[in-house]
Motif scaffolding. Structure first.
Motif, PDB file in Angstrom:
ATOM      1  N   MET A  38       0.832  -1.211   0.000  1.00  0.00           N
ATOM      2  CA  MET A  38       0.000   0.000   0.000  1.00  0.00           C
ATOM      3  C   MET A  38       0.870   1.267   0.000  1.00  0.00           C
ATOM      4  SD  MET A  38      -2.905   0.720   2.810  1.00  0.00           S
ATOM      5  CE  MET A  38      -4.575   0.731   2.288  1.00  0.00           C
ATOM      6  N   LEU A  39       1.855   1.304   0.878  1.00  0.00           N
ATOM      7  CA  LEU A  39       2.715   2.491   0.964  1.00  0.00           C
ATOM      8  C   LEU A  39       3.554   2.638  -0.301  1.00  0.00           C
ATOM      9  CD1 LEU A  39       3.933   2.406   4.707  1.00  0.00           C
ATOM     10  CD2 LEU A  39       2.177   3.870   3.686  1.00  0.00           C
ATOM     11  N   ASN A  40       4.054   1.516  -0.817  1.00  0.00           N
ATOM     12  CA  ASN A  40       4.866   1.584  -2.029  1.00  0.00           C
ATOM     13  C   ASN A  40       4.053   2.085  -3.211  1.00  0.00           C
ATOM     14  OD1 ASN A  40       7.172   0.823  -0.715  1.00  0.00           O
ATOM     15  ND2 ASN A  40       6.984  -1.360  -1.219  1.00  0.00           N
ATOM     16  N   GLU A  41       2.825   1.577  -3.339  1.00  0.00           N
ATOM     17  CA  GLU A  41       1.980   2.007  -4.454  1.00  0.00           C
ATOM     18  C   GLU A  41       1.611   3.474  -4.344  1.00  0.00           C
ATOM     19  OE1 GLU A  41      -1.278  -0.729  -4.773  1.00  0.00           O
ATOM     20  OE2 GLU A  41       0.027  -2.307  -5.582  1.00  0.00           O
ATOM     21  N   ALA A  42       1.505   3.963  -3.113  1.00  0.00           N
ATOM     22  CA  ALA A  42       1.161   5.380  -2.906  1.00  0.00           C
ATOM     23  C   ALA A  42       2.401   6.266  -3.005  1.00  0.00           C
ATOM     24  CB  ALA A  42       0.494   5.561  -1.554  1.00  0.00           C
ATOM     25  N   GLY A  43       3.557   5.655  -3.256  1.00  0.00           N
ATOM     26  CA  GLY A  43       4.779   6.437  -3.365  1.00  0.00           C
ATOM     27  C   GLY A  43       5.248   7.000  -2.039  1.00  0.00           C
ATOM     28  N   VAL A  44       5.085   6.231  -0.997  1.00  0.00           N
ATOM     29  CA  VAL A  44       5.558   6.661   0.324  1.00  0.00           C
ATOM     30  C   VAL A  44       6.743   5.790   0.738  1.00  0.00           C
ATOM     31  CG1 VAL A  44       4.935   7.055   2.740  1.00  0.00           C
ATOM     32  CG2 VAL A  44       3.209   7.327   0.957  1.00  0.00           C
ATOM     33  N   PRO A  45       7.969   6.268   0.445  1.00  0.00           N
ATOM     34  CA  PRO A  45       9.128   5.471   0.866  1.00  0.00           C
ATOM     35  C   PRO A  45       9.196   5.459   2.390  1.00  0.00           C
ATOM     36  CG  PRO A  45       9.822   7.621   0.042  1.00  0.00           C
ATOM     37  CD  PRO A  45       8.346   7.546  -0.154  1.00  0.00           C
TER      38      PRO A  45
END
Ligand code: ADP
Ligand code: MG
Length: 413
Positions: A38-45
């Protein structure tokens, strides 16, 4: 800077602290199965930090180079966030450090703040994995609100900061006794409540509070100075320095002891920041030391026999305990509830069942009292017992609390 809501910068550098032991011990699995993607897809490293022991997170944020991080997010129960907030406020640069946006993903058995954030977003109640997904989504949105924090004074421990609750009596006992049912997850509070109901008891003590005035909501940034009037003498107290002034107040008090019409008048004035840089965390402008009498404009509760005292500053006490329906993260209010002794087991059970939907205040229970306050003091009479702050056991004995409006920042989505 008076911004009430802001947006996390992109890309956001997030530290994600996961407690592998929280709840049913599934936080890491939940991270791997849901949150990472979820975080990766939202671009949240994000950088994953797995906590190894109690106080690990507290020490870590106390020492961290916070310029490297845009947000600190914890995936655990409320206990881990309690550590992070106190770690931040123990830093010499606490004023800057506590501005770091904080987030929470429910991975524990007590996920009160996660349930509160979900509620603030306007969504209908959910639990377990749905709550996790909702909080993950809100985290990705990255809207940041201000969050009230409450400073807690105990008789001999250092001052603490609390984001959720202060409890004594029935609720505190259930919270701690139910830790042994941690493996059933959030249901532990239901099990604990039923067990405690069977051995319902009375808790004796003295409770007092400073009511939140109606116009308080529009007075951010104001501090209180108190003026004592007695026998035509006047004494102004700067409550930012309670210990110094309490000595003066006592002297004043003694010189006026024959006059029982001592009045305290509250005058609002804008006070600049405390010069006492030695103290970590903001000064408490409303509290006198615990061994001093109460400021005179406080309200002392007449009853001394209670079943519970619960002070809340978020809406939910647990996933299915919607205890303070009115609460907002930055309303600057402590929502104080107490239940007087004499309530039947059936009536108390009814209260807790109604609380699931936040309907307990509408049940017309004569034993339940609800008041909005800015500060409170509790003095239990029994030498032993349980007091909890954010669900964690603290030193038992006299305790007082003061709300600091919007001191922290919370990712609410
Ligand atoms: P829960 O809701 O399950 O109680 P919490 O977030 O409240 O979850 O965590 C409980 C406690 O676990 C916290 O006080 C925290 O300090 C402690 N803790 C953190 N990491 C670990 C670990 N690796 N092993 C044991 N305890 C830990
Ligand atoms: Mg806990």
């Amino acid at each position: 800077d008076g911004v009430l809501v802001s947006q996390l910068s992109r890309p956001c550098r997030m530290m994600l602290l996961v407690n592998p032991q929280s709840g049913k011990g599934q936080a890491l699995t939940l991270y791997n199965n849901h949150i990472q993607r979820m975080l990766n897809e939202a671009g949240v490293p994000h950088t994953l930090v797995i906590t190894e022991r109690q106080n690990h997170a507290r020490e870590l944020v106390k020492e961290a180079d916070l310029s490297q991080w845009d947000a600190l997010v914890i995936m655990s129960g409320d206990g881990l966030l309690f550590e992070v907030i106190n770690g931040l406020l123990e830093r010499p640069d606490w004023e800057q450090a506590i501005q770091t946006p904080l987030g929470i993903l429910p991975g524990g058995s007590g996920n009160a703040l996660a349930a509160s954030i979900h509620h603030y977003s306007g969504s209908s109640p959910v639990s377990s994995e749905e709550l996790l997904l909702s909080c993950g989504f809100l985290l990705c949105k990255g809207l940041v609100s201000r969050m009230d924090l409450v400073s807690i004074h105990l008789s001999s421990s250092p001052r603490l900061f609390s984001f959720l609750s202060l409890a004594w009596g029935f609720v505190a006992d259930v919270d701690i006794e139910s830790e042994k049912y941690r493996h059933v997850g959030a249901a532990r509070f239901t099990v604990g409540t039923l067990v405690r109901l069977a051995s319902l008891r009375v808790y004796k003590g003295r409770l007092a509070y400073l009511p939140a005035s109606e116009d308080y909501n529009n007075q951010e940034g104001l501090r209180n100075n108190v003026t004592l009037h007695c026998n035509n003498q006047t004494l102004s107290l700067d409550l930012c320095h309670p210990s110094r002034d309490s000595v003066r107040q006592n002297t004043f008090h003694n010189s006026c002891h024959s006059n029982n019409s001592l009045k305290v008048r509250r005058t609002e004035s804008t006070v600049s920041k405390s010069p006492s840089k030695a103290l970590s965390g903001p000064p408490d402008s409303l509290l006198l030391p615990l061994d001093q009498p109460l400021p005179v404009d406080w309200v002392a509760v007449q009853e001394e026999d209670f079943v519970l005292m619960l002070a809340m500053y978020q809406s939910h006490l647990a996933e299915d305990l919607f205890a303070a329906p009115d609460a907002a993260p930055d309303d600057g209010v402590i929502h104080l509830f107490y239940v007087r002794a004499g309530i039947s087991r059936a009536a108390l059970l009814k209260l807790f069942l109604a609380m699931e939907k936040g309907a307990h205040l509408g049940t017309n229970c004569q034993h339940l009292v609800y008041v909005k306050v800015r500060a409170l003091r509790l003095e239990p009479f029994s030498p032993k017992g349980i007091i909890t702050v954010d669900g964690e056991v603290v030193e038992y004995g006299p305790v007082q609390a003061e709300v600091h409006r919007g001191l922290g920042r919370l990712i609410t989505g």
